[in-house]
Design a protein around this motif. Structure first.
Motif, PDB file in Angstrom:
ATOM      1  N   TYR A  23      -0.590   3.059  16.337  1.00 16.89           N
ATOM      2  CA  TYR A  23       0.882   3.386  15.773  1.00 16.89           C
ATOM      3  C   TYR A  23       1.670   4.178  16.873  1.00 16.89           C
ATOM      4  CZ  TYR A  23      -0.342   1.009  11.406  1.00 16.89           C
ATOM      5  OH  TYR A  23      -0.911  -0.076  10.698  1.00 16.89           O
TER       6      TYR A  23
ATOM      7  N   TYR B 162       0.667   5.217   0.864  1.00 15.75           N
ATOM      8  CA  TYR B 162       0.045   6.128   1.811  1.00 15.75           C
ATOM      9  C   TYR B 162       0.676   7.634   1.676  1.00 15.75           C
ATOM     10  CZ  TYR B 162      -2.676   2.593   4.205  1.00 15.75           C
ATOM     11  OH  TYR B 162      -3.595   1.619   4.610  1.00 15.75           O
TER      12      TYR B 162
ATOM     13  N   LYS C 117      11.357  11.027  13.172  1.00 17.70           N
ATOM     14  CA  LYS C 117      11.981  10.867  12.003  1.00 17.70           C
ATOM     15  C   LYS C 117      10.675  10.406  10.925  1.00 17.70           C
ATOM     16  CE  LYS C 117      16.792   9.963  13.281  1.00 17.70           C
ATOM     17  NZ  LYS C 117      17.660   9.137  13.346  1.00 17.70           N
ATOM     18  N   LYS C 118       9.320  10.496  11.698  1.00 15.86           N
ATOM     19  CA  LYS C 118       8.272   9.973  10.853  1.00 15.86           C
ATOM     20  C   LYS C 118       8.232   8.421  10.728  1.00 15.86           C
ATOM     21  CE  LYS C 118       6.626  13.845   9.661  1.00 15.86           C
ATOM     22  NZ  LYS C 118       5.392  14.476  10.229  1.00 15.86           N
ATOM     23  N   LEU C 119       9.094   7.784  11.195  1.00 14.78           N
ATOM     24  CA  LEU C 119       8.980   6.296  11.313  1.00 14.78           C
ATOM     25  C   LEU C 119       7.672   5.695  11.902  1.00 14.78           C
ATOM     26  CD1 LEU C 119      10.176   3.678  10.319  1.00 14.78           C
ATOM     27  CD2 LEU C 119      11.338   3.474  12.478  1.00 14.78           C
ATOM     28  N   LEU C 120       6.654   4.935  11.182  1.00 17.32           N
ATOM     29  CA  LEU C 120       5.407   4.306  11.674  1.00 17.32           C
ATOM     30  C   LEU C 120       5.548   3.103  12.307  1.00 17.32           C
ATOM     31  CD1 LEU C 120       2.767   5.625   9.323  1.00 17.32           C
ATOM     32  CD2 LEU C 120       2.655   5.906  11.828  1.00 17.32           C
ATOM     33  N   LYS C 121       5.424   2.841  13.529  1.00 20.82           N
ATOM     34  CA  LYS C 121       5.383   1.495  13.987  1.00 20.82           C
ATOM     35  C   LYS C 121       4.174   0.968  14.669  1.00 20.82           C
ATOM     36  CE  LYS C 121      10.224   1.035  14.955  1.00 20.82           C
ATOM     37  NZ  LYS C 121      11.546   0.730  15.918  1.00 20.82           N
TER      38      LYS C 121
ATOM     39  N   GLN D  49       0.606  -1.355  -0.055  1.00 25.46           N
ATOM     40  CA  GLN D  49       0.059  -0.094   0.100  1.00 25.46           C
ATOM     41  C   GLN D  49       0.985   1.317  -0.074  1.00 25.46           C
ATOM     42  OE1 GLN D  49      -3.347  -0.333   2.815  1.00 25.46           O
ATOM     43  NE2 GLN D  49      -2.732  -2.516   3.377  1.00 25.46           N
TER      44      GLN D  49
ATOM     45  N   GLN E 172       1.269  11.231   3.917  1.00 25.91           N
ATOM     46  CA  GLN E 172       0.762  12.231   5.065  1.00 25.91           C
ATOM     47  C   GLN E 172       0.988  13.644   4.959  1.00 25.91           C
ATOM     48  OE1 GLN E 172       3.109  10.996   8.468  1.00 25.91           O
ATOM     49  NE2 GLN E 172       1.383  11.613   9.996  1.00 25.91           N
TER      50      GLN E 172
ATOM     51  N   PHE F 146       4.528   6.909   2.202  1.00 27.65           N
ATOM     52  CA  PHE F 146       4.968   5.790   2.795  1.00 27.65           C
ATOM     53  C   PHE F 146       4.590   4.762   1.876  1.00 27.65           C
ATOM     54  CE2 PHE F 146       6.108   7.601   7.043  1.00 27.65           C
ATOM     55  CZ  PHE F 146       5.377   8.405   7.194  1.00 27.65           C
TER      56      PHE F 146
ATOM     57  N   PHE G  73       5.329  -0.332   7.888  1.00 30.38           N
ATOM     58  CA  PHE G  73       5.607   1.025   7.145  1.00 30.38           C
ATOM     59  C   PHE G  73       7.151   1.309   7.162  1.00 30.38           C
ATOM     60  CE2 PHE G  73       1.398   3.090   6.709  1.00 30.38           C
ATOM     61  CZ  PHE G  73       0.659   2.192   7.189  1.00 30.38           C
ATOM     62  N   GLY G  74       7.449   1.891   5.954  1.00 26.71           N
ATOM     63  CA  GLY G  74       8.877   2.474   5.895  1.00 26.71           C
ATOM     64  C   GLY G  74       8.737   3.636   6.645  1.00 26.71           C
ATOM     65  N   ALA G  75       9.991   4.427   6.493  1.00 25.79           N
ATOM     66  CA  ALA G  75      10.212   5.744   7.100  1.00 25.79           C
ATOM     67  C   ALA G  75       9.587   6.834   6.055  1.00 25.79           C
ATOM     68  CB  ALA G  75      11.765   5.964   7.605  1.00 25.79           C
TER      69      ALA G  75
END
Lengths: 110, 113
Positions: free
Chosen positions: B35, A35, B40-44, A33, A37, A88, A100-102
């Motif tokens: 989440y 996305y 650094k915008k990293l989504l976990k 997917q 933001q 993303f 998800f990636g960064a």
């Protein structure tokens, strides 16, 4: 280490130009997917592409998937200032897992 | 309006305090998520929950716990916050599972002093 990674980390183009963001992943997936933001908002899905699909379009957006090289790309044509955002890729794998990636920070200049 | 709603927008607190964040979805979805997004915008992903199953990311410290009264609500409680908990916490929902499109709320920004 992350299972999905976008590149480049940041990108800047002028309005009207086309741009491509890439994603590489490290595991067998069921779907991928994309996305977007925008600042101050939560992510919003752009395109979902399943593992048996090679290309998907949504208006000015085009996503490709290459499972042999474990990579995907998202292209945006005729970019607009409102396309400025972090993009993303998210990979679905295993039993209901998602990672998800960064993200790639895309800036569209007037 | 159908969407994912989160409160509060921001929260500033001291180390050791307990905090609780609320999330409500009016989309009629079966699954909800929390989440954590770092600077650094990293989504976990931290948790996913439907009316049948709670899935916990094994890397999440035990001071974090999800709380659900029904399938439209999934709150997040943090007992005794730490400085590394400073982040944006995003709630999301999907129709059935992770392979469906996820709809995100605007997030709650937590700052731990």
């Amino acid at each position: 280490s992350q299972l999905a990674e976008e590149n480049p980390w940041a990108l800047s183009v002028h309005e009207g130009e086309s741009v491509t963001v890439n994603c590489s992943y490290k595991t067998s997936i069921t779907a991928l997917q994309w996305y977007r933001q925008k600042s101050g908002e939560g992510p919003a899905q752009l395109i979902l592409i399943r593992s048996n699909e090679r290309e998907k379009r949504n208006g000015r957006l085009r996503a490709t998937l290459d499972t042999s090289s474990q990579s995907s790309s998202l292209s945006i044509t005729a970019t607009r200032c409102e396309d400025t955002a972090v993009y993303f890729c998210a990979t679905n794998y295993g039993n209901e897992k998602i990672t998800f990636g960064a993200g790639t920070k895309l800036t569209i200049k007037p | 309006e159908t969407a994912v709603f989160q409160t509060p927008n921001y929260h500033v607190t001291q180390v050791g305090n307990e905090v609780s964040f609320n999330c409500k979805q009016t989309l009629g979805h079966d699954t909800m998520y929390w989440y954590k997004q770092d600077s650094k915008k990293l989504l976990k992903i931290m948790f996913s929950y439907n009316n049948k199953q709670l899935i916990v990311n094994e890397t999440v410290p035990r001071r974090f716990s999800p709380q659900s009264s029904d399938k439209a609500h999934l709150n997040l409680r943090i007992k005794s916050v730490e400085p590394e908990d400073s982040a944006v916490y995003l709630c999301a929902s999907s129709l059935q599972g992770a392979r469906d499109e996820q709809y995100f709320g605007p997030g709650t920004r937590l700052t731990v002093l």
